[in-house]
Design a protein around this motif. Structure first.
Motif, PDB file in Angstrom:
ATOM      1  N   LEU A  86       3.478   0.686   3.142  1.00 49.54           N
ATOM      2  CA  LEU A  86       3.087  -0.431   3.965  1.00 49.54           C
ATOM      3  C   LEU A  86       3.294  -1.745   3.089  1.00 49.54           C
ATOM      4  O   LEU A  86       2.439  -1.861   2.124  1.00 49.54           O
ATOM      5  N   THR A  87       4.116  -2.656   3.586  1.00 55.24           N
ATOM      6  CA  THR A  87       4.259  -3.799   2.869  1.00 55.24           C
ATOM      7  C   THR A  87       3.721  -5.096   3.682  1.00 55.24           C
ATOM      8  O   THR A  87       4.148  -5.063   4.879  1.00 55.24           O
ATOM      9  N   GLU A 110      13.945  -1.607   4.023  1.00 55.02           N
ATOM     10  CA  GLU A 110      13.538  -0.088   4.345  1.00 55.02           C
ATOM     11  C   GLU A 110      14.432   0.736   3.311  1.00 55.02           C
ATOM     12  O   GLU A 110      13.708   1.783   3.005  1.00 55.02           O
ATOM     13  N   ILE A 125       7.007   0.852   6.087  1.00 53.44           N
ATOM     14  CA  ILE A 125       6.321   0.418   7.430  1.00 53.44           C
ATOM     15  C   ILE A 125       6.106  -1.243   7.001  1.00 53.44           C
ATOM     16  O   ILE A 125       5.600  -1.462   6.108  1.00 53.44           O
ATOM     17  N   HIS A 126       6.448  -2.109   8.169  1.00 57.75           N
ATOM     18  CA  HIS A 126       6.304  -3.443   7.961  1.00 57.75           C
ATOM     19  C   HIS A 126       6.127  -4.028   9.300  1.00 57.75           C
ATOM     20  O   HIS A 126       6.403  -3.426  10.425  1.00 57.75           O
ATOM     21  N   ARG A 139       0.973  -1.187   0.042  1.00 58.88           N
ATOM     22  CA  ARG A 139      -0.018   0.029   0.030  1.00 58.88           C
ATOM     23  C   ARG A 139       0.872   1.242   0.244  1.00 58.88           C
ATOM     24  O   ARG A 139       1.884   1.307   0.782  1.00 58.88           O
ATOM     25  N   SER A 159      -3.556   0.395  -3.288  1.00 55.57           N
ATOM     26  CA  SER A 159      -2.903  -0.640  -2.647  1.00 55.57           C
ATOM     27  C   SER A 159      -2.641  -1.703  -3.995  1.00 55.57           C
ATOM     28  O   SER A 159      -3.407  -1.308  -4.900  1.00 55.57           O
ATOM     29  N   ARG A 200       0.896   5.055   0.748  1.00 56.67           N
ATOM     30  CA  ARG A 200      -0.024   6.185   1.299  1.00 56.67           C
ATOM     31  C   ARG A 200       0.885   7.447   1.017  1.00 56.67           C
ATOM     32  O   ARG A 200       1.901   7.715   1.975  1.00 56.67           O
ATOM     33  N   SER A 212      -1.406  -2.594  10.965  1.00 52.82           N
ATOM     34  CA  SER A 212      -1.392  -1.190   9.965  1.00 52.82           C
ATOM     35  C   SER A 212      -0.846  -1.989   8.470  1.00 52.82           C
ATOM     36  O   SER A 212      -1.094  -1.037   7.514  1.00 52.82           O
ATOM     37  N   THR A 213      -0.266  -2.901   8.520  1.00 49.32           N
ATOM     38  CA  THR A 213       0.243  -3.368   6.975  1.00 49.32           C
ATOM     39  C   THR A 213      -1.128  -4.034   6.345  1.00 49.32           C
ATOM     40  O   THR A 213      -1.721  -4.886   7.047  1.00 49.32           O
ATOM     41  N   GLN A 254       4.602   6.813   2.386  1.00 45.52           N
ATOM     42  CA  GLN A 254       4.786   5.948   3.341  1.00 45.52           C
ATOM     43  C   GLN A 254       4.361   4.503   2.437  1.00 45.52           C
ATOM     44  O   GLN A 254       3.242   4.413   1.736  1.00 45.52           O
ATOM     45  N   ASP A 310      -3.782   7.242  -2.031  1.00 39.56           N
ATOM     46  CA  ASP A 310      -3.736   6.090  -1.245  1.00 39.56           C
ATOM     47  C   ASP A 310      -3.930   4.907  -1.848  1.00 39.56           C
ATOM     48  O   ASP A 310      -5.238   4.676  -2.142  1.00 39.56           O
TER      49      ASP A 310
END
Lengths: 264, 788
Positions: free
Chosen positions: B500-501, B511, B532-533, B488, B626, B490, B538-539, B498, B624
């Motif tokens: 998100l994986t 990272e 972020i993972h 994702r 995905s 964002r 959150s992921t 950001q 945002d």
């Protein structure tokens, strides 16, 4: 680790008092074997008497042409000492070969020989040099000091205070380390002294021993080639997943030749 | 090229916090009201539990609770599972025996958890564990895979301890080829069992919130979403939506942190049982030796049929694989679909057949460890080919060259199910031989001989398959999950990004590498990207990191999400620039009306998406997006390793004098990260070849249970590696052309080292090639020479 009472006395007299007052008290020198033993809950002393605060157990000095090294002198101090390097470089080399820097910075001469691990280096150095162990009670010749696997001539309330090493004509230590632990699978200390040739072997057997076959051959001719025809018997040598007795016997000879070559 | 984009050797952004001690690992987390768990484990390899008396433990000051397998069962907890169904050649299902989270009635390996003691402090939990009285009746045990078939039964319901008897390939075609072969070369060998030894031991903290009825598990995991799935769907710790799994910084995994283990299930469940106080467990290193799934452990017979010119006609392989006392999460797939499918190697061998029998034994479960099946295949093939070269009197490099799949034959269908997409095996071989000065070796050998040393050179032309795919095929072969990955992207008001994986970084440098991908594709500054993972809260749901899949699968999901951002941005830019969307072009972070100087930066477009003062009709606000990516095929990294060793015949000590690695990883995103990955893999491969080996005695006690006896490679055991990643053949399986590099070193190195050693001393010794084994081989080789 179980709970214990920690003491850091300043004098040997205080140590004696603590030991007599507490039956299950144990001495702590560098702690390189003892602390892991405590952490694994394999020992449960009531009291721990830390010897690191006792000034009279420390230090390296010249004595009678040889060296006297205090019991709580670390391996790093021996390895780094100008005096040891000048008078007994083989001993400095031995100390430098022990463990890793962390171990050498904490581990002590007295702790090592009192523990008498069959794969430790110092027992070979003491027996090879014909050293004398000084204790709170007496003096003990190195060969009489090391009595068996993890066993010494020390009595319950007796403390190693120093070791005196006479100066040999030439000497060297050669070690074949265990690839995993880097303790000696075989370590051979060879010295030519006024009293003859001494070959002390650690790692190979349950306790340090003198290899008389090798000593005899070297007494006649102090050269690596003198050992070519000699064989070391495998009987009674250690056998484990790292090395058979036969391999250890072979390594004793190879390391002895290397030590002789290094001694020059 | 974008600065710090694809191809740049950017220093890893995660290293600042790791090097300065600011990493946050599971054991660094301490929660209010936290309790401590100690697991009581079987000291026996095999025993019946006659009784467990809790009273003594419960009376220890500070002890809060003691739970056993019976408690877990009574509370409805299920068992651990193996997530890949492998069927025997007769069509029957593999025999997966129950695997309770705490042993019930029987213990089956030293370390099998029997009970958990929870106390106010760790010391009190240890005291409680010591006070727990368990009465065992010892049973006969079996540890060696060779003894398993006729050994005592590990699980009464599995006859001969045989989990499956599986095959792949055309047996009749292989038999026919062997019948007309001019020469058959045979080798029997052992794949030594390895202990994974991640720097950070496993740890877990389970917390139950009595208000929201939600569970949180902080854990050393390579795949937090997979943990959540298995713990909810099979172990029934919590419903999936009520379980949050957080894998914070994780200090290495090498496979061992993929699997769903007993302890994390128990601490999560136990937190609810004790009223919601957090329950923390961190294993000791000695527990890690006993309880983290081990790797490898095969006994294999391999036969290669050749014609009179040295062309490979067929390969026949029979392997016994030790899976330990229980089937770990992916254990069944490792000696089958990750092993036998790789037996073509880089060669056009027309017929291959493999038979694999997997057994239970009274040992620690065995599962994927860096390479997982592929090191076993590569070692088999590359040492067997060297043996063939020696028997034929051919140069090992030339025998390989003769049998390579030619570069114009791609895509190439192997006889063992895989379709290789790209490769140029001669190119990597030639480059490696040149860098290793293969031609100059005889002179170096002669010079070494003058010093009394035995010098040898060895090759390994490995292949591997990264990023198991596609999902449909994997599922048809027994996989219990899809093997896609998610991402994702964002964007924020200020144009920051950001990522998100669903992948997870535990040393791979995601990272950094993922930030480079996004900087390249979106044209934003590298510094403006945050990855972020590791937190299921959150992921997006993802399958995690293993099998060198993060970049080839997870990276492509990120690229697809970036493309969605770019496409949406084009609509907004067209509106802002009063142009038709068809006239908008995007390059290096700037939308431009073709043929004009009218432009908007991506940051301006993103701001507009959130503050839509003037906005295109029908377009949603926000930026945002995905994406999921299910790759059409594996990727196939391959390369040539050349190792040169010198043996001291007096002691059997071996020194690696030179090690050249030429890898085709396709396109390289960060050369520095790739080089680091190869170094680590080589160290582990060399470790397997020379140093590492788990040894059990006949009663099932692990003799190599600490670093006193289990030899990990140290810096001074290793040479300065020469690592090269070109020439490369980019894959078409993903838009980046990347293949994956995480396991190559561990896959290719063992054979290169052993072949070099064999070349030096004249006979192959089993791994680990310890000094005594080498010394004995040297002595054996020297004897006939002395007689000549």
């Amino acid at each position: 680790m179980y709970n214990f009472t920690y003491h850091r006395p300043r004098t040997l007299a205080e140590v004696a008092q603590l030991l007599s007052a507490n039956e299950d008290a144990k001495l702590l020198a560098g702690g390189q074997t003892f602390i892991p033993t405590l952490k694994q809950r394999l020992a449960q002393p009531s009291d721990l008497v830390d010897l690191s605060g006792i000034a009279e157990l420390k230090g390296i000095r010249e004595e009678g042409g040889g060296l006297t090294i205090g019991a709580t002198t670390t391996h790093a101090e021996v390895a780094g000492s100008e005096l040891v390097r000048r008078l007994l470089p083989a001993l400095a080399d031995l100390a430098e070969s022990i463990g890793d820097p962390q171990v050498r910075n904490l581990g002590t001469l007295g702790g090592s020989i009192s523990n008498n691990d069959p794969a430790a280096d110092y027992p070979a150095g003491l027996v090879g040099l014909g050293a004398t162990v000084r204790t709170s009670k007496r003096e003990i010749g190195a060969e009489d000091f090391f009595t068996g696997m993890f066993e010494t001539a020390l009595e319950e309330d007796e403390i190693v205070t120093a070791v005196h090493f006479p100066k040999p004509e030439k000497a060297a230590y050669a070690k074949f380390p265990n690839p995993a632990s880097r303790y000696a699978i075989v370590g051979v200390f060879v010295a030519r002294t006024g009293g003859g040739v001494r070959v002390a072997v650690t790692g190979a057997a349950p306790c340090v021993f003198r290899a008389t076959e090798l000593e005899n051959a070297l007494a006649a001719d102090f050269s690596p080639a003198a050992l070519d025809g000699v064989s070391v018997p495998a009987d009674g040598l250690n056998e484990d997943i790292h090395a058979s007795a036969e391999y250890r016997a072979h390594l004793v000879k190879v390391m002895a030749k290397r030590a002789v070559a290094a001694a020059g | 090229m974008v600065e710090k984009g694809i191809g740049a050797a950017v220093p890893r952004k995660e290293d600042h916090r790791f090097i300065t001690g600011r990493g946050r690992y599971t054991d660094d987390i301490n929660l209010p009201g936290q309790t401590h768990a100690v697991f009581v484990r079987s000291p026996h390899a095999h025993a019946r539990i006659r009784s467990i008396a809790k009273e003594g433990a419960l009376a220890v000051p500070g002890v809060i609770a003691v739970f056993t397998g019976a408690d877990a069962q009574a509370d409805g907890l299920g068992g651990l599972i193996c997530g890949w169904m492998v069927k025997s050649k007769d069509g029957s299902d593999m025999k997966a025996a129950p695997h309770p989270v705490l042993a019930v009635d029987r213990v089956r390996y030293v370390g099998d958890p029997v009970a958990v003691v929870i106390a106010e402090t760790l010391q009190q939990a240890r005291d409680g564990a010591e006070a727990l009285e368990i009465d065992y009746e010892e049973l006969p045990a079996v540890a060696a895979v060779d003894a398993a078939h006729d050994g005592p039964l590990v699980h009464d319901e599995v006859p001969n301890n045989l989990i499956y008897d599986w095959e792949l390939g055309d047996a009749a075609a292989v038999d026919e080829a062997f019948a007309r072969a001019a020469r058959v070369v045979t080798q029997e060998h052992i794949q030594n069992r390895l202990v994974p030894n991640a720097l950070e031991p496993r740890a877990a903290i389970g917390v139950y919130d009595t208000g929201t009825e939600e569970f949180t598990l902080y854990l050393t995991s390579q795949n937090p979403h997979v943990h959540r799935l298995v713990m909810s769907a099979f172990v029934a710790v919590a419903p999936e939506h009520k379980l949050r799994v957080v894998a914070p910084d994780v200090g290495g995994g090498f496979g061992s942190k993929i699997f769903i283990y007993n302890e994390e299930c128990v601490v999560t469940w136990a937190s609810r049982k004790i009223g919601g106080r957090p329950v923390k467990w961190r294993e000791e290193r000695s527990e890690a030796f006993l309880c983290d799934a081990h790797g490898r452990d095969h006994v294999t017979k391999a036969e290669l049929a050749l014609d009179e010119d040295g062309n490979f006609l067929a390969l026949r392989v029979t392997t016994k694989a030790n899976l330990g006392a229980y089937m770990s999460t992916f254990s069944s797939a490792v000696p089958t679909y990750l092993y036998a499918t790789l037996l073509a190697g880089q060669y056009k061998t027309p017929a291959i057949h493999a038979n694999v029998k997997a057994y239970y034994t009274n040992t620690t479960p065995v599962d994927a460890y860096r390479g997982a099946g592929r090191p076993e295949a590569s070692f088999l093939l590359e040492t067997l080919i060297d043996k063939a070269a020696r028997e034929l009197g051919m140069d090992p490099a030339e025998l390989r060259r003769k049998n390579f799949i030619p570069k114009d034959a791609f895509p190439y269908q192997t006889p063992v199910a895989l379709t290789y997409d790209t490769g140029d095996y001669e190119a990597t071989l030639d480059r490696a031989l040149e860098l290793a000065d293969y031609e100059g070796f005889p002179a170096r050998k002669a010079e070494a001989a003058k010093r009394g040393k035995l010098r040898g050179i060895g090759l390994s032309c490995y292949i591997e398959a990264c990023g198991i795919a596609p999902s449909q095929v994997a599922i048809s072969l027994g996989a219990g999950v899809g093997l896609w990955e998610s991402a994702r992207i964002r964007c924020t008001h200020t144009g920051k990004v950001q990522v998100l994986t669903g992948a997870h970084s535990h040393g791979q440098g995601h990272e950094t590498t993922f930030s480079q991908l996004v900087a390249e594709r979106l044209g934003v500054p590298y510094e403006d990207v945050e990855v972020i993972h590791g937190d299921t809260a959150s992921t997006p749901i993802g399958m995690g990191t293993y099998g060198s899949r993060s970049l080839a699968v997870g990276g492509e999901a990120i690229m697809k999400a970036c493309d969605k951002i770019i496409a949406k941005g084009a609509k907004i830019a067209a509106h802002l620039l009063e142009a038709s969307e068809a006239d908008i072009e995007f390059e290096a972070g700037v939308y431009r009306v073709k043929g004009t100087d009218k432009q908007k930066t991506i940051q301006e477009v993103i701001f507009t998406a959130y503050v839509p003062a003037s906005y295109p009709e029908g377009v949603e606000p926000g930026m945002d997006e995905s994406a999921f990516f299910d790759p059409p095929n594996f990727t196939y990294p391959a390369g040539t390793y050349v190792c040169e060793v010198e043996v001291d015949p007096d002691t059997g000590t071996v020194a690696i004098e030179k090690f050249v690695a030429v890898d085709d990883f396709g396109r390289v995103i960060n050369p520095m990260v790739v080089e680091g990955q190869v170094h680590g893999g080589l160290a582990q491969g060399i470790g397997q070849a020379l140093l590492e080996g788990a040894v059990y005695d006949e009663t099932g006690q692990l003799l190599t249970g600490s670093y006193m006896d289990y030899c990990m490679p140290r810096a001074d055991d290793l040479p300065s590696f020469e690592v090269h990643t070109s020439p490369g053949t980019p894959t078409a399986t993903n838009s980046m052309g990347v293949k994956g590099c995480g396991e190559a070193g561990a896959i290719g190195a063992p054979a290169a080292v052993i072949n070099a050693l064999t070349d030096a001393i004249g006979q192959r010794v089993e791994m680990p090639a310890t000094p005594e084994r080498i010394w004995r081989a040297v002595r054996a080789s020297a004897m006939p020479q002395a007689a000549e």
